[in-house]
Design a protein around this motif. Structure first.
Motif, PDB file in Angstrom:
ATOM      1  N   ARG A  64       0.824  -1.215   0.000  1.00 47.26           N
ATOM      2  CA  ARG A  64       0.000   0.000   0.000  1.00 47.26           C
ATOM      3  C   ARG A  64       0.856   1.262   0.000  1.00 47.26           C
ATOM      4  O   ARG A  64       0.499   2.256  -0.629  1.00 47.26           O
ATOM      5  CB  ARG A  64      -0.966  -0.022   1.181  1.00 47.26           C
ATOM      6  CG  ARG A  64      -2.071  -1.039   0.993  1.00 47.26           C
ATOM      7  CD  ARG A  64      -3.188  -0.900   2.020  1.00 47.26           C
ATOM      8  NE  ARG A  64      -4.287  -1.777   1.685  1.00 47.26           N
ATOM      9  CZ  ARG A  64      -4.479  -2.971   2.233  1.00 47.26           C
ATOM     10  NH1 ARG A  64      -3.663  -3.426   3.167  1.00 47.26           N
ATOM     11  NH2 ARG A  64      -5.504  -3.715   1.860  1.00 47.26           N
ATOM     12  N   VAL A  65       1.975   1.222   0.681  1.00 46.29           N
ATOM     13  CA  VAL A  65       2.884   2.372   0.677  1.00 46.29           C
ATOM     14  C   VAL A  65       3.444   2.583  -0.728  1.00 46.29           C
ATOM     15  O   VAL A  65       3.474   3.715  -1.232  1.00 46.29           O
ATOM     16  CB  VAL A  65       4.031   2.176   1.701  1.00 46.29           C
ATOM     17  CG1 VAL A  65       5.066   3.282   1.589  1.00 46.29           C
ATOM     18  CG2 VAL A  65       3.480   2.082   3.111  1.00 46.29           C
ATOM     19  N   ILE A  66       3.864   1.507  -1.353  1.00 46.11           N
ATOM     20  CA  ILE A  66       4.404   1.600  -2.716  1.00 46.11           C
ATOM     21  C   ILE A  66       3.334   2.127  -3.672  1.00 46.11           C
ATOM     22  O   ILE A  66       3.607   2.990  -4.511  1.00 46.11           O
ATOM     23  CB  ILE A  66       4.947   0.228  -3.165  1.00 46.11           C
ATOM     24  CG1 ILE A  66       6.189  -0.124  -2.354  1.00 46.11           C
ATOM     25  CG2 ILE A  66       5.239   0.203  -4.659  1.00 46.11           C
ATOM     26  CD1 ILE A  66       6.665  -1.553  -2.518  1.00 46.11           C
ATOM     27  N   GLY A  67       2.114   1.623  -3.552  1.00 45.15           N
ATOM     28  CA  GLY A  67       1.012   2.098  -4.389  1.00 45.15           C
ATOM     29  C   GLY A  67       0.706   3.567  -4.161  1.00 45.15           C
ATOM     30  O   GLY A  67       0.447   4.318  -5.107  1.00 45.15           O
ATOM     31  N   ALA A  68       0.740   4.014  -2.903  1.00 43.37           N
ATOM     32  CA  ALA A  68       0.461   5.417  -2.583  1.00 43.37           C
ATOM     33  C   ALA A  68       1.551   6.338  -3.131  1.00 43.37           C
ATOM     34  O   ALA A  68       1.254   7.415  -3.669  1.00 43.37           O
ATOM     35  CB  ALA A  68       0.323   5.604  -1.077  1.00 43.37           C
ATOM     36  N   VAL A  69       2.806   5.914  -3.022  1.00 46.21           N
ATOM     37  CA  VAL A  69       3.913   6.718  -3.558  1.00 46.21           C
ATOM     38  C   VAL A  69       3.751   6.893  -5.064  1.00 46.21           C
ATOM     39  O   VAL A  69       3.895   8.004  -5.596  1.00 46.21           O
ATOM     40  CB  VAL A  69       5.277   6.071  -3.216  1.00 46.21           C
ATOM     41  CG1 VAL A  69       6.405   6.698  -4.020  1.00 46.21           C
ATOM     42  CG2 VAL A  69       5.554   6.188  -1.725  1.00 46.21           C
ATOM     43  N   LEU A  70       3.429   5.814  -5.758  1.00 43.38           N
ATOM     44  CA  LEU A  70       3.238   5.910  -7.206  1.00 43.38           C
ATOM     45  C   LEU A  70       2.025   6.766  -7.548  1.00 43.38           C
ATOM     46  O   LEU A  70       2.086   7.598  -8.467  1.00 43.38           O
ATOM     47  CB  LEU A  70       3.101   4.522  -7.827  1.00 43.38           C
ATOM     48  CG  LEU A  70       2.895   4.478  -9.340  1.00 43.38           C
ATOM     49  CD1 LEU A  70       3.997   5.229 -10.082  1.00 43.38           C
ATOM     50  CD2 LEU A  70       2.811   3.045  -9.818  1.00 43.38           C
TER      51      LEU A  70
END
Length: 142
Positions: A64-70
């Motif tokens: 979820r962190v990776i998705g939010a950053v993108l």
């Protein structure tokens, strides 16, 4: 001596034609749709994404962190005022993908270089549609 923004002359390479702008918008739309899909599936944290990330050595709780950053980087890329910042952030994100693929010894042409292909489309779309980018990175003829 001071100059105003109205007195600054634009050179030929900083002018964006209508066909170039349309091509840039099409390229941008395609790359944004692809990266938006990637962002959403990371935010949804599906079992396929969890498995794929675990295979790459990532803790699935980071999805979820990776998705939010993108997603944040994409929003910045789509907004004209912050498009260059967004492109830089997306480039960093894609660079991490290349590094991860290299560390896990993924196939070169299909997997490892794919984020580089995406980065070319990110900057190519921006170059085609933004006179400011053309002014900073002009193509020179011999």
């Amino acid at each position: 001596m001071t100059t105003t923004s109205q007195s600054v002359q634009r050179t030929d390479y900083a002018v964006v034609s209508k066909p170039a702008r349309i091509a840039g918008l099409v390229v941008t739309a395609l790359v944004v749709l692809f990266l938006l899909f990637d962002s959403v599936i990371h935010l949804m944290n599906t079992s396929q994404v969890q498995d794929a990330m675990a295979d790459l050595g990532f803790d699935p709780s980071l999805n979820r962190v990776i998705g939010a950053v993108l997603l944040i980087s994409l929003v910045l890329y789509v907004v004209p005022v912050t498009s260059i910042l967004g492109a830089v952030l997306i480039t960093g994100y894609l660079g991490g993908a290349v590094a991860t693929n290299m560390l896990t010894e993924q196939p070169i042409l299909s997997t490892t270089l794919f984020p580089i292909y995406a980065g070319i489309f990110v900057w190519g779309g921006l170059y085609l549609r933004d006179a400011g980018v053309r002014a900073v990175m002009p193509l020179r003829r011999a």
